[in-house]
Motif scaffolding. Structure first.
Motif, PDB file in Angstrom:
ATOM      1  N   SER A  12       0.879  -1.131   0.437  1.00 56.52           N
ATOM      2  CA  SER A  12       0.243   0.167   0.105  1.00 56.52           C
ATOM      3  C   SER A  12       1.130   1.159  -0.056  1.00 56.52           C
ATOM      4  O   SER A  12       0.484   2.729  -0.766  1.00 56.52           O
ATOM      5  N   GLU A  13       1.874   0.858   0.464  1.00 58.48           N
ATOM      6  CA  GLU A  13       3.110   2.540   0.659  1.00 58.48           C
ATOM      7  C   GLU A  13       3.005   2.580  -0.683  1.00 58.48           C
ATOM      8  O   GLU A  13       3.713   3.833  -0.934  1.00 58.48           O
ATOM      9  N   GLN A  16       0.538   3.990  -2.397  1.00 59.83           N
ATOM     10  CA  GLN A  16      -0.171   5.479  -1.978  1.00 59.83           C
ATOM     11  C   GLN A  16       1.436   6.426  -2.733  1.00 59.83           C
ATOM     12  O   GLN A  16       1.009   7.806  -3.596  1.00 59.83           O
ATOM     13  N   GLN A  17       2.457   5.640  -2.711  1.00 58.42           N
ATOM     14  CA  GLN A  17       4.023   6.705  -3.228  1.00 58.42           C
ATOM     15  C   GLN A  17       3.690   7.120  -4.600  1.00 58.42           C
ATOM     16  O   GLN A  17       3.873   8.065  -5.553  1.00 58.42           O
ATOM     17  N   ALA A  19       0.928   6.578  -6.724  1.00 56.64           N
ATOM     18  CA  ALA A  19      -0.743   7.379  -6.938  1.00 56.64           C
ATOM     19  C   ALA A  19      -0.140   8.971  -6.561  1.00 56.64           C
ATOM     20  O   ALA A  19      -0.411  10.172  -7.490  1.00 56.64           O
ATOM     21  N   ASP A  20       0.966   9.063  -5.278  1.00 55.07           N
ATOM     22  CA  ASP A  20       1.354  10.724  -5.265  1.00 55.07           C
ATOM     23  C   ASP A  20       1.951  11.379  -6.921  1.00 55.07           C
ATOM     24  O   ASP A  20       2.258  12.295  -6.984  1.00 55.07           O
ATOM     25  N   GLN A  67      -5.235   2.506  -9.735  1.00 53.66           N
ATOM     26  CA  GLN A  67      -5.278   4.111  -9.355  1.00 53.66           C
ATOM     27  C   GLN A  67      -5.953   4.968  -9.967  1.00 53.66           C
ATOM     28  O   GLN A  67      -6.147   5.781 -10.102  1.00 53.66           O
TER      29      GLN A  67
END
Length: 273
Positions: A12-13, A16-17, A19-20, A67
């Motif tokens: 998940s990390e 998220q990275q 996606a950001d 995403q």
């Protein structure tokens, strides 16, 4: 050997990275679209962002897909083919990923590339055009015989090709291995476009280039814009310009790019083989 499902596992990390990072680059793209100091106007097309995933695992592609990212670019068939194949395990049939092949392509790889690529952005010589058309035609024949899947570009009617042009002072088609950026000579663009259009399996979508190392990107992309206008004068539908990467996407968009190719600013630092 890992199953395709296992190769798509990610944390998940990491998701998220990615996606950001993607969101930050997309903000840059949208901000650049508002710049009308070059050739863009309020009527200019929305710019597409191709996420370049070379040297990163299929799990990163899966994370981006979940995403909402759909457009991916690859430089090497030996990476692209297994990634595209693995991603099918999670793709929604009505919302598949779109694969653009953007690297220098050997003619003997054409039969693999036509299986998964919707677009080849690095068409730079007549022999490659002929090989792509033949490979696409043969893949359709195998599909109609019930032997293999259809080439993914069949859903759009043909394999879309962009002509890669060199913005160097001198160019030789397919000469990236000698240290140059690659691409055909500027005076051969129309000849290659005519050859693409003569193949019913292919469609000329526009032009692609990389700014020469050390050159002023605005000057390079302004020149590309002029070349693109010459192509569109003969083939009005060939209206795409693929130019701009992490470091120079703003300049490319200012000078008419309709597609930017971004890797490191989304994926992170690469560990080159």
């Amino acid at each position: 050997m890992m199953s395709e499902e296992q190769t798509l596992k990610y944390t998940s990390e990491r998701a998220q990275q990615l996606a950001d990072n993607y969101a930050r680059v997309m903000t840059r793209v949208r901000d650049a679209e508002a710049d009308t100091s070059g050739v863009r106007t309020e009527h200019s097309p929305t710019v597409r962002l191709v996420t370049v995933t070379k040297f990163f695992p299929a799990s990163d592609v899966a994370a981006l897909y979940t995403q909402g990212v759909r457009i991916f670019g690859e430089n090497r068939d030996q990476e692209a083919a297994p990634k595209a194949r693995a991603l099918r395990a999670i793709e929604k049939p009505a919302d598949p990923a779109y694969w653009a092949f953007i690297g220098q392509l050997q003619t003997n790889k054409a039969k693999s590339v036509v299986k998964y690529a919707h677009q080849v952005q690095s068409v730079d010589r007549a022999s490659l055009i002929d090989s792509l058309a033949k490979a696409y035609r043969n893949q359709v024949a195998r599909y109609e015989a019930g032997e293999q899947d259809a080439p993914v570009a069949l859903s759009q009617g043909a394999l879309e090709c962009l002509i890669q042009v060199s913005l160097e002072a001198q160019a030789t088609a397919g000469h990236a291995s000698e240290g140059a950026r690659g691409g055909t000579d500027q005076d051969e663009i129309l000849e290659l476009a005519e050859r693409i259009e003569a193949q019913e399996e292919l469609r000329c979508g526009g032009i692609m280039a990389v700014a020469p190392l050390g050159a002023n990107p605005d000057e390079s992309f302004e020149k590309l814009w002029e070349l693109a206008q010459g192509l569109r004068a003969e083939f009005p539908h060939a209206d795409q310009i693929s130019a701009g990467m992490s470091a120079d996407l703003e300049a490319a968009i200012r000078w008419g790019s309709t597609c930017v190719r971004v890797g490191s600013d989304i994926m992170g630092k690469r560990d080159y083989p």
